[in-house]
Design a protein around this motif. Structure first.
Motif, mmCIF file in Angstrom:
data_model
loop_
_atom_site.group_PDB
_atom_site.id
_atom_site.type_symbol
_atom_site.label_atom_id
_atom_site.label_comp_id
_atom_site.label_asym_id
_atom_site.label_seq_id
_atom_site.Cartn_x
_atom_site.Cartn_y
_atom_site.Cartn_z
ATOM 1 N N ARG A 1 -49.902 -2.163 28.056
ATOM 2 C CA ARG A 1 -50.602 -1.772 26.831
ATOM 3 C C ARG A 1 -50.291 -0.330 26.450
ATOM 4 N NH1 ARG A 1 -54.973 -4.628 29.112
ATOM 5 N NH2 ARG A 1 -55.930 -2.668 29.801
ATOM 6 N N VAL A 2 -50.273 0.554 27.440
ATOM 7 C CA VAL A 2 -50.033 1.968 27.154
ATOM 8 C C VAL A 2 -48.596 2.186 26.677
ATOM 9 C CG1 VAL A 2 -49.833 4.269 28.188
ATOM 10 C CG2 VAL A 2 -51.826 2.836 28.672
ATOM 11 N N LEU A 3 -47.627 1.638 27.374
ATOM 12 C CA LEU A 3 -46.231 1.836 26.983
ATOM 13 C C LEU A 3 -45.909 1.131 25.671
ATOM 14 C CD1 LEU A 3 -44.202 1.686 30.316
ATOM 15 C CD2 LEU A 3 -45.501 3.556 29.288
ATOM 16 N N GLY A 4 -46.708 0.146 25.303
ATOM 17 C CA GLY A 4 -46.513 -0.539 24.034
ATOM 18 C C GLY A 4 -47.325 0.042 22.904
ATOM 19 N N ASN A 5 -48.071 1.096 23.196
ATOM 20 C CA ASN A 5 -48.957 1.688 22.201
ATOM 21 C C ASN A 5 -48.284 2.909 21.582
ATOM 22 O OD1 ASN A 5 -51.126 3.467 21.129
ATOM 23 N ND2 ASN A 5 -52.425 1.761 21.804
ATOM 24 N N GLN A 6 -47.896 2.795 20.335
ATOM 25 C CA GLN A 6 -47.145 3.858 19.673
ATOM 26 C C GLN A 6 -47.889 5.188 19.677
ATOM 27 O OE1 GLN A 6 -45.895 2.827 15.724
ATOM 28 N NE2 GLN A 6 -44.969 4.818 15.307
ATOM 29 N N THR A 7 -49.178 5.163 19.444
ATOM 30 C CA THR A 7 -49.959 6.395 19.399
ATOM 31 C C THR A 7 -49.946 7.109 20.748
ATOM 32 O OG1 THR A 7 -51.397 5.541 17.662
ATOM 33 C CG2 THR A 7 -52.257 7.355 18.982
ATOM 34 N N ASP A 8 -50.151 6.359 21.826
ATOM 35 C CA ASP A 8 -50.134 6.956 23.164
ATOM 36 C C ASP A 8 -48.764 7.557 23.482
ATOM 37 O OD1 ASP A 8 -52.756 6.249 23.609
ATOM 38 O OD2 ASP A 8 -52.271 4.434 24.728
ATOM 39 N N VAL A 9 -47.706 6.817 23.160
ATOM 40 C CA VAL A 9 -46.355 7.276 23.482
ATOM 41 C C VAL A 9 -45.998 8.525 22.677
ATOM 42 C CG1 VAL A 9 -43.909 6.685 23.415
ATOM 43 C CG2 VAL A 9 -45.576 4.988 24.191
ATOM 44 N N LEU A 10 -46.290 8.528 21.384
ATOM 45 C CA LEU A 10 -45.944 9.683 20.562
ATOM 46 C C LEU A 10 -46.794 10.904 20.907
ATOM 47 C CD1 LEU A 10 -45.234 8.069 17.081
ATOM 48 C CD2 LEU A 10 -43.678 8.508 19.009
ATOM 49 N N ALA A 11 -48.028 10.682 21.371
ATOM 50 C CA ALA A 11 -48.838 11.799 21.852
ATOM 51 C C ALA A 11 -48.218 12.403 23.107
ATOM 52 C CB ALA A 11 -50.263 11.335 22.129
ATOM 53 N N ALA A 12 -47.674 11.549 23.977
ATOM 54 C CA ALA A 12 -46.996 12.041 25.178
ATOM 55 C C ALA A 12 -45.737 12.817 24.803
ATOM 56 C CB ALA A 12 -46.649 10.864 26.088
ATOM 57 N N GLN A 13 -45.015 12.333 23.817
ATOM 58 C CA GLN A 13 -43.829 13.042 23.332
ATOM 59 C C GLN A 13 -44.208 14.444 22.845
ATOM 60 O OE1 GLN A 13 -40.314 11.603 20.476
ATOM 61 N NE2 GLN A 13 -42.190 11.927 19.348
ATOM 62 N N SER A 14 -45.274 14.544 22.068
ATOM 63 C CA SER A 14 -45.732 15.843 21.568
ATOM 64 C C SER A 14 -46.158 16.763 22.708
ATOM 65 C CB SER A 14 -46.907 15.655 20.601
ATOM 66 O OG SER A 14 -46.496 14.947 19.449
ATOM 67 N N ALA A 15 -46.788 16.186 23.728
ATOM 68 C CA ALA A 15 -47.218 16.986 24.880
ATOM 69 C C ALA A 15 -46.022 17.566 25.615
ATOM 70 C CB ALA A 15 -48.062 16.136 25.818
ATOM 71 N N VAL A 16 -44.944 16.795 25.730
ATOM 72 C CA VAL A 16 -43.733 17.295 26.380
ATOM 73 C C VAL A 16 -43.177 18.481 25.614
ATOM 74 C CG1 VAL A 16 -41.328 16.741 26.924
ATOM 75 C CG2 VAL A 16 -43.126 15.092 27.454
ATOM 76 N N VAL A 17 -43.074 18.347 24.304
ATOM 77 C CA VAL A 17 -42.543 19.433 23.472
ATOM 78 C C VAL A 17 -43.405 20.685 23.600
ATOM 79 C CG1 VAL A 17 -42.081 20.179 21.103
ATOM 80 C CG2 VAL A 17 -41.413 17.873 21.845
ATOM 81 N N THR A 18 -44.716 20.530 23.474
ATOM 82 C CA THR A 18 -45.630 21.674 23.539
ATOM 83 C C THR A 18 -45.536 22.397 24.874
ATOM 84 O OG1 THR A 18 -47.181 20.653 21.991
ATOM 85 C CG2 THR A 18 -48.052 22.376 23.435
ATOM 86 N N ASN A 19 -45.567 21.635 25.968
ATOM 87 C CA ASN A 19 -45.530 22.251 27.293
ATOM 88 C C ASN A 19 -44.191 22.926 27.576
ATOM 89 O OD1 ASN A 19 -48.007 21.617 29.275
ATOM 90 N ND2 ASN A 19 -47.829 19.962 27.776
ATOM 91 N N LEU A 20 -43.095 22.300 27.206
ATOM 92 C CA LEU A 20 -41.780 22.900 27.452
ATOM 93 C C LEU A 20 -41.592 24.167 26.625
ATOM 94 C CD1 LEU A 20 -39.423 19.772 27.593
ATOM 95 C CD2 LEU A 20 -40.237 21.162 29.506
ATOM 96 N N GLN A 21 -42.000 24.122 25.359
ATOM 97 C CA GLN A 21 -41.828 25.304 24.510
ATOM 98 C C GLN A 21 -42.633 26.487 25.019
ATOM 99 O OE1 GLN A 21 -40.577 23.774 20.087
ATOM 100 N NE2 GLN A 21 -42.764 23.966 20.478
ATOM 101 N N GLN A 22 -43.861 26.233 25.424
ATOM 102 C CA GLN A 22 -44.715 27.332 25.856
ATOM 103 C C GLN A 22 -44.337 27.841 27.249
ATOM 104 O OE1 GLN A 22 -48.900 26.721 25.251
ATOM 105 N NE2 GLN A 22 -48.621 25.728 23.272
#
Length: 251
Positions: free
Chosen positions: A150-171
């Motif tokens: 369910r989680v890996l098939g949930n677009q909102t969860d996946v795209l939120a994780a993508q945003s978290a990766v970007v935010t953490n790496l940039q900072q």
């Protein structure tokens, strides 16, 4: 057969052949007959997935495997790291790219473009941590674990994780990433965007010489995922993801 019947049978056969040809084209060249559209005989629909596997350079001639909620497939990437496959499966799918000492993971919650890079590996680490497990356990349990599916098939969860990766790496690494939608943005190795971001991350030390995320980057995203656990997740709708409770952000 008399001539009276021939006049009616021949037009009917012509119409049937035309319909069959149209269906064949619609199914991407795979013959499919009956009432279930382009689904395979196993009852699963055809899924078309593509993407690029890269680490700052293309992962050429790499084995790309697709392990889905139901069904699986594999293909080889081309000289530019690009891969493409159409097969019978039920989404979501876990992607794994193997090239020498480099093994990277990604996922697909719908048909279309889903890349595999060190950034998608870190996204996978983040999601596993959100689910209270490790990347290895997530992959091993995925075929039988409905929550993971369910989680890996949930677009909102996946795209939120993508945003978290970007935010953490940039900072954490004091970099600016120009392609935050690294999972689904088509790209060509050697051009600006997803690929140039990988070069920036390698220079900053977030990616090691083998093209894998540095252990410090893995620890960073693992801790970030633990800090934002997924407690409830809505069921995906129509194979394109749904709504969930994921929350990204810096530790």
């Amino acid at each position: 057969m008399n001539t009276h019947n021939v006049r009616f049978v021949r037009p009917a056969l012509a119409a049937l052949c035309g319909a069959s040809l149209a269906t064949l084209v619609a199914c991407g060249g795979s013959a499919c007959f009956g009432l279930n559209g382009c689904g395979g005989g196993n009852g699963m629909p055809n899924v078309a997935l593509s993407g690029t596997a890269a680490i700052g350079k293309a992962l050429a001639s790499a084995m790309v495997t697709f392990s889905c909620a139901s069904g699986s497939g594999s293909t080889l990437s081309d000289g530019g790291g690009h891969y493409s496959i159409t097969f019978n499966a039920t989404l979501p799918c876990i992607l794994a790219v193997n090239s020498g000492s480099t093994t990277l993971h990604s996922l697909a919650f719908a048909g279309g473009t889903f890349n595999t890079t060190p950034e998608t590996e870190l996204m996978f680490v983040y999601l596993a941590s959100q689910l209270g497990t490790s990347e290895t356990s997530l992959i091993a349990s995925f075929p039988s674990n409905s929550q993971f599916q369910r989680v890996l098939g949930n677009q909102t969860d996946v795209l939120a994780a993508q945003s978290a990766v970007v935010t953490n790496l940039q900072q954490h690494y004091a970099v600016t990433l120009t392609a935050p939608a690294f999972l689904t943005t088509p790209f060509i190795v050697g051009q600006a965007g997803v690929d140039s971001d990988l070069g920036v991350l390698a220079t900053a030390g977030a990616i090691d010489v083998n093209g894998m995320p540095d252990p410090a980057a893995v620890s960073l995203l693992s801790a970030a995922g633990l800090a934002h656990p997924l407690t409830t997740t809505s069921k995906p709708t129509s194979g394109t993801g749904g709504t969930g409770s994921a929350a990204g952000g810096m530790m």
